[in-house]
Motif scaffolding. Structure first.
Motif, PDB file in Angstrom:
ATOM      1  N   GLY A 336       0.784  -1.223   0.000  1.00  0.00           N
ATOM      2  CA  GLY A 336       0.000   0.000   0.000  1.00  0.00           C
ATOM      3  C   GLY A 336       0.817   1.275   0.000  1.00  0.00           C
ATOM      4  O   GLY A 336       0.246   2.370  -0.146  1.00  0.00           O
ATOM      5  N   ASP A 337       2.138   1.164   0.187  1.00  0.00           N
ATOM      6  CA  ASP A 337       2.969   2.367   0.119  1.00  0.00           C
ATOM      7  C   ASP A 337       2.845   3.018  -1.259  1.00  0.00           C
ATOM      8  O   ASP A 337       2.690   2.336  -2.282  1.00  0.00           O
ATOM      9  N   ILE A 338       2.950   4.347  -1.286  1.00  0.00           N
ATOM     10  CA  ILE A 338       2.883   5.105  -2.537  1.00  0.00           C
ATOM     11  C   ILE A 338       4.226   5.787  -2.758  1.00  0.00           C
ATOM     12  O   ILE A 338       4.755   6.450  -1.855  1.00  0.00           O
ATOM     13  N   VAL A 339       4.786   5.606  -3.946  1.00  0.00           N
ATOM     14  CA  VAL A 339       6.084   6.195  -4.267  1.00  0.00           C
ATOM     15  C   VAL A 339       5.966   7.006  -5.553  1.00  0.00           C
ATOM     16  O   VAL A 339       5.043   6.821  -6.357  1.00  0.00           O
ATOM     17  N   SER A 340       6.935   7.917  -5.723  1.00  0.00           N
ATOM     18  CA  SER A 340       7.048   8.700  -6.957  1.00  0.00           C
ATOM     19  C   SER A 340       8.288   8.232  -7.701  1.00  0.00           C
ATOM     20  O   SER A 340       9.387   8.164  -7.129  1.00  0.00           O
ATOM     21  N   VAL A 341       8.111   7.881  -8.970  1.00  0.00           N
ATOM     22  CA  VAL A 341       9.205   7.370  -9.794  1.00  0.00           C
ATOM     23  C   VAL A 341       9.488   8.391 -10.895  1.00  0.00           C
ATOM     24  O   VAL A 341       8.579   8.797 -11.633  1.00  0.00           O
ATOM     25  N   LYS A 342      10.758   8.788 -11.002  1.00  0.00           N
ATOM     26  CA  LYS A 342      11.132   9.821 -11.974  1.00  0.00           C
ATOM     27  C   LYS A 342      12.243   9.313 -12.880  1.00  0.00           C
ATOM     28  O   LYS A 342      13.244   8.769 -12.407  1.00  0.00           O
ATOM     29  N   ALA A 343      12.029   9.471 -14.183  1.00  0.00           N
ATOM     30  CA  ALA A 343      13.068   9.149 -15.165  1.00  0.00           C
ATOM     31  C   ALA A 343      13.936  10.387 -15.372  1.00  0.00           C
ATOM     32  O   ALA A 343      13.427  11.467 -15.698  1.00  0.00           O
TER      33      ALA A 343
END
Length: 455
Positions: A336-343
């Protein structure tokens, strides 16, 4: 009580006595039981249940004057005379008894009610009351014992459990546990616990009425009703439970681990997560995040829920000139953790989009971690297009970008100013075409040359 081989009467009641005669054995006596009630102005009703009145030389049960007993759940087999001899004008409820094989065969043959050989009633003398023998048992009624006096009900996560003291009667072969008892003695469910002294009661709860009966015949038939269930000593009491529901995968151990607890007792609950899970905390009776907590039992059940969340990993796979950044950056994540992924584009690289367990080209991308996931960012080489001009005219580029992905086609167009002409290109492209389609596969330089018409 056992009264055996007495030449007289096993039991005689007389006068204004209204006894409750239950759980006794009268075996091989001259006569089984004589019930006399002498007060014609009051009800002569009382209970005779759960007895073995067997092998009497004469009658089994004789009823006289104004007595009107309810005779049920008894074994009335083997009397030399009448099993029931009704010498009163009152109707007698004698349902749900075992009469022996011969009388049972007589009952099951033809229509009922009828004049039975072993019953003396209105069929024999119109001045006597009718004996209602309906609901006869298919097995010996005296296999059911009434001596289970200490019973506890305890809440469980999916219903209730019952616990009781073992019978001291060496003839007991097992226990029936009846639950959901109605006012007419019918029950909603029954569990055959065998020789165990505890049972799980499906569909029951802490307020469900429970009765335990011991039986001495392993082949005995479960009765259709629980006769005499109103006995206070045979009603289950409530024990206090410590319940530990689980969310996720793990275990909770209790110390001390008991079937029920008394007010004021302390109990430790210790959580242990399963593989690939982690314990995150308690709810209910405690909001601690410690693995071990201590609770004190009050005046009711305690319930503390242990929550375990699964652990997941993110595998990052940048492909081409670039990297992937994750916020927050951790070795593992909880379900359930929410992460932000950036290229992040590297030098000479351009982000094309996401693959594997994510998709699209949104950047940065929000990802909900609910499984192990592989995140691939595709980058392609990027090239620059440098343009310049000499002389009077205009040079346009479409599209205009600082860098172009490999394979991008760029349209370059020139328009000479009035009085000028286009003389051609210098740099990565030559020729005099005023419109070019440039395929970007390397860094390129273009210079447009305009010359005055007078030159």
């Amino acid at each position: 009580n056992i009264v055996k081989e007495n030449q007289g009467i096993g039991l005689r009641t007389n006068g204004k006595l209204l006894p409750k005669v239950s759980g006794n054995t009268f075996d091989g006596n001259g006569n089984g039981m004589q019930l006399v009630y002498t007060d014609q102005n009051t009800s002569g009703e009382f209970e005779v249940s759960g007895n073995a009145i067997i092998n009497s030389g004469g009658y089994g049960v004789r009823i006289e004057q104004y007595a009107q007993p309810t005779i049920t759940g008894n074994d009335l087999d083997g009397s030399g005379g009448y099993a029931i001899d009704n010498q009163t004008s009152k109707g007698i409820n004698a349902k749900n008894n075992w009469w022996g094989a011969a009388i049972t065969l007589e009952m099951t043959t033809g229509d009922n009610p009828k004049n039975l050989i072993k019953v003396y009633d209105s069929y024999d003398d119109s001045n006597k009351g009718f004996v209602n023998y309906g609901g006869w048992l298919a097995g010996a009624a005296n296999s059911v014992k009434y001596d289970i006096t200490t019973i506890f009900k305890v809440s469980t996560l999916d219903g209730a459990n019952a616990y009781w003291d073992a019978s001291t009667d060496s003839s007991v072969k097992g226990y029936w546990v009846f639950h959901g008892i109605e006012s007419d003695g019918t029950y909603k469910g029954v569990v055959d616990a065998g020789e165990s002294t505890e049972a799980s009661l499906p569909g029951a709860d802490i307020d469900t009425k429970v009765v335990v009966r011991a039986y001495t015949d392993s082949n005995a038939t479960v009765p259709e009703r629980v006769e005499g269930y109103q006995r206070d000593l045979n009603m289950a009491k409530k024990g206090f439970a410590v319940l530990a529901p689980l969310v996720g995968s793990g275990t909770v151990t209790l110390n001390p681990n008991q079937s029920w607890y008394e007010t004021g007792e302390s109990v430790e609950l210790t959580s242990a997560a399963a593989d690939d899970f982690t314990f995150v905390g308690w709810s209910g009776a405690s909001d601690s995040t410690e693995n071990t907590i201590s609770l004190t039992v009050g005046a009711g059940d305690l319930s503390a829920t242990a929550t375990f969340l699964q652990i997941f990993e993110l595998t990052l796979e940048p492909f081409g000139p670039g990297t992937i950044e994750v916020t927050p950056s951790q070795a593992t994540y909880l379900d359930g953790d929410i992460v932000s992924v950036k290229a992040v584009e590297g030098q000479g690289g351009a982000f094309l989009g996401w693959e594997s367990d994510v998709s699209g080209n949104e950047n940065p991308l929000t990802v909900v971690v609910n499984a192990d996931k592989t995140i691939r960012a595709n980058f392609t080489p990027a090239y620059t297009l440098t343009t310049s001009q000499e002389g009077e005219g205009t040079l346009t580029v479409d599209p205009v970008k600082a860098e172009y992905e490999e394979g991008t086609v760029v349209k370059v167009t020139v328009v000479p100013a009035q009085g000028s002409g286009f003389a051609g290109w210098e740099g990565s492209v030559t020729g005099e075409a005023m419109s070019l389609d440039i395929t970007m596969n390397e860094n390129k330089t273009l210079k447009a040359i305009f010359k005055s018409s007078w030159q």
